[in-house]
Scaffold this motif. Structure first.
Motif, PDB file in Angstrom:
ATOM      1  N   VAL A  48     -31.716  32.550 -31.054  1.00  0.00           N
ATOM      2  CA  VAL A  48     -32.393  31.264 -31.247  1.00  0.00           C
ATOM      3  C   VAL A  48     -33.289  30.919 -30.060  1.00  0.00           C
ATOM      4  O   VAL A  48     -33.738  29.782 -29.915  1.00  0.00           O
ATOM      5  N   GLY A  49     -33.558  31.895 -29.194  1.00  0.00           N
ATOM      6  CA  GLY A  49     -34.541  31.696 -28.135  1.00  0.00           C
ATOM      7  C   GLY A  49     -33.984  31.250 -26.805  1.00  0.00           C
ATOM      8  O   GLY A  49     -34.735  30.815 -25.931  1.00  0.00           O
ATOM      9  N   ARG A  68     -36.534  28.866 -26.143  1.00  0.00           N
ATOM     10  CA  ARG A  68     -37.694  28.990 -27.030  1.00  0.00           C
ATOM     11  C   ARG A  68     -38.991  29.058 -26.243  1.00  0.00           C
ATOM     12  O   ARG A  68     -39.991  28.434 -26.591  1.00  0.00           O
ATOM     13  N   ASP A 352     -31.875  19.915 -28.330  1.00  0.00           N
ATOM     14  CA  ASP A 352     -33.113  20.293 -29.014  1.00  0.00           C
ATOM     15  C   ASP A 352     -33.457  19.244 -30.061  1.00  0.00           C
ATOM     16  O   ASP A 352     -32.984  19.297 -31.195  1.00  0.00           O
TER      17      ASP A 352
END
Length: 376
Positions: A48-49, A68, A352
């Protein structure tokens, strides 16, 4: 915010690639060129980065960190210097500042906070009546021994895990070992650090331990707020009275800013953990940190808001800001006997989006409030 999609299973991924390293894995590298020449590192990267660098040759601390593609680990400009360049006793004990760089710089193992000269007669070596310590001790410049690298894929998710060992030792002095485990989940936004410090020597040895967790731009920016269940400000550096910058809301970078340090009294949650967070002014991102309140009951906030430096340090500590001298005098200094150990753990959670930030605020506010002037 829309709900997150369900992560694929490992079986799903295997049908779509010949190598799971396309999505997540651990890579061992050697940094090249300049001050970093020869430093071994591990890059942990998940699906997921989330990406973190574990600096094997700098006490298994954390270097660069991104989520990300966006950095959250601070970079000072010092670089991840090879430990052979470090002189722990230079500059009146302040040479540690030349090694200060990256997401996590650990203070210890026998000393943290500001340095000085201390009694060493417990080591029973007549030529060594005292020992001198610099800022945050000697740990930073000691290379680790890599013990394990695990890419633990499960049917649903899994964990990337690395384990290292650092020995801080001298003849007729301390002989301490740090065993560190660092984990990220295949599909998670959390970094977990678990540490055990034990005394391999046969003399009682002082022990202090501090996490210097350094967050940088854009997670630290104008309007970023510190959210924490604070009962009181126990101590503050003189600079906090002179610059008009509060503990809880950050300005843009300031030319010539003098670092500000606060010791905050925190309330622990029902799970026995301390929790603090940095939330962006727009509520779009943040970082929440938690740790074992019994092992590290003290918490410092380091505001380095000078232009070209610009960072906030979140610092759980085993010892209050008054340091080793005061702890020796009042009897609160930790001494490890042969075979005795202390365990620590810290969790770094990336927030996030507005839903994560709101949930973090509710979680911390559910433990306690903070002094007037804090963001609501």
């Amino acid at each position: 915010m829309a709900s997150q999609p369900t992560p694929p299973t490992t079986a799903d991924l295997r049908r779509r690639t010949g190598d799971l390293a396309a999505f997540a894995g651990v890579q061992e590298v050697v940094l090249k060129n300049g001050r970093e020449e020869g430093v071994r590192a591990l890059i942990l990267r998940n699906a997921v980065g989330l990406e973190i660098e574990v600096l094997i040759d700098r006490a298994f601390d954390l270097g660069g960190a991104r989520f990300r593609g966006v950095p959250f680990g601070w970079r000072s400009g010092n670089g991840f210097r090879h430990p052979g360049l470090h002189e722990s006793d230079a500059e009146d004990g302040l040479s540690w500042l030349r090694a200060l760089d990256g997401l996590l710089v650990t203070g210890g193992l026998d000393h943290a906070l500001f340095g000085g000269e201390y009694d060493a007669t417990h080591y029973a070596y007549p030529p060594k009546q005292t020992v001198r310590h610099g800022l945050h001790g000697r740990l930073t410049a000691i290379p680790a021994r890599l013990l394990r690298v695990e890419e633990d894929w499960q049917e649903s998710g899994g964990t990337l895990r690395v384990v290292g060992e650092v020995i801080q030792a001298t003849s007729f002095g301390e002989h301490l070992r740090l065993t560190r485990t660092i984990e990220i989940d295949m599909f998670g936004a959390t970094v977990r650090v678990r540490d055990v410090v034990d005394n391999l020597g046969f003399e009682p040895t002082p022990h202090m331990f501090l996490y210097h967790l350094n967050i940088g731009y854009p997670f630290v920016d104008e309007g970023t707020v510190l959210v924490a269940p604070i009962t009181e400000h126990i101590w503050a550096s003189e600079s906090t009275m002179q610059q008009g910058v509060t503990y809880d809301t950050l300005p843009a970078p300031v030319d010539g800013f003098v670092e500000q340090v606060w010791e905050h009294g925190l309330v622990a949650g029902t799970d026995g953990r301390h929790r603090v967070a940095l939330h962006a002014s727009d509520g779009a991102r943040g970082i929440e940190v938690s740790w074992d309140a019994a092992a590290q009951p003290y918490f410092f906030e380091w505001q380095n808001l000078r232009a070209g430096q610009y960072a906030v340090g979140l610092e759980p500590s085993s010892t209050p800001v008054t340091g080793e001298s005061a702890a020796r005098e009042n009897g609160s200094l930790t001494w490890l006997a042969h075979g005795e150990s202390r365990s620590y753990d810290m969790t770094i959670q990336l927030l996030d989006g507005e839903q994560d930030v709101s949930a973090s605020g509710a979680r911390i506010r559910g433990i306690g409030g903070q002094p007037a002037g804090a963001a609501s």
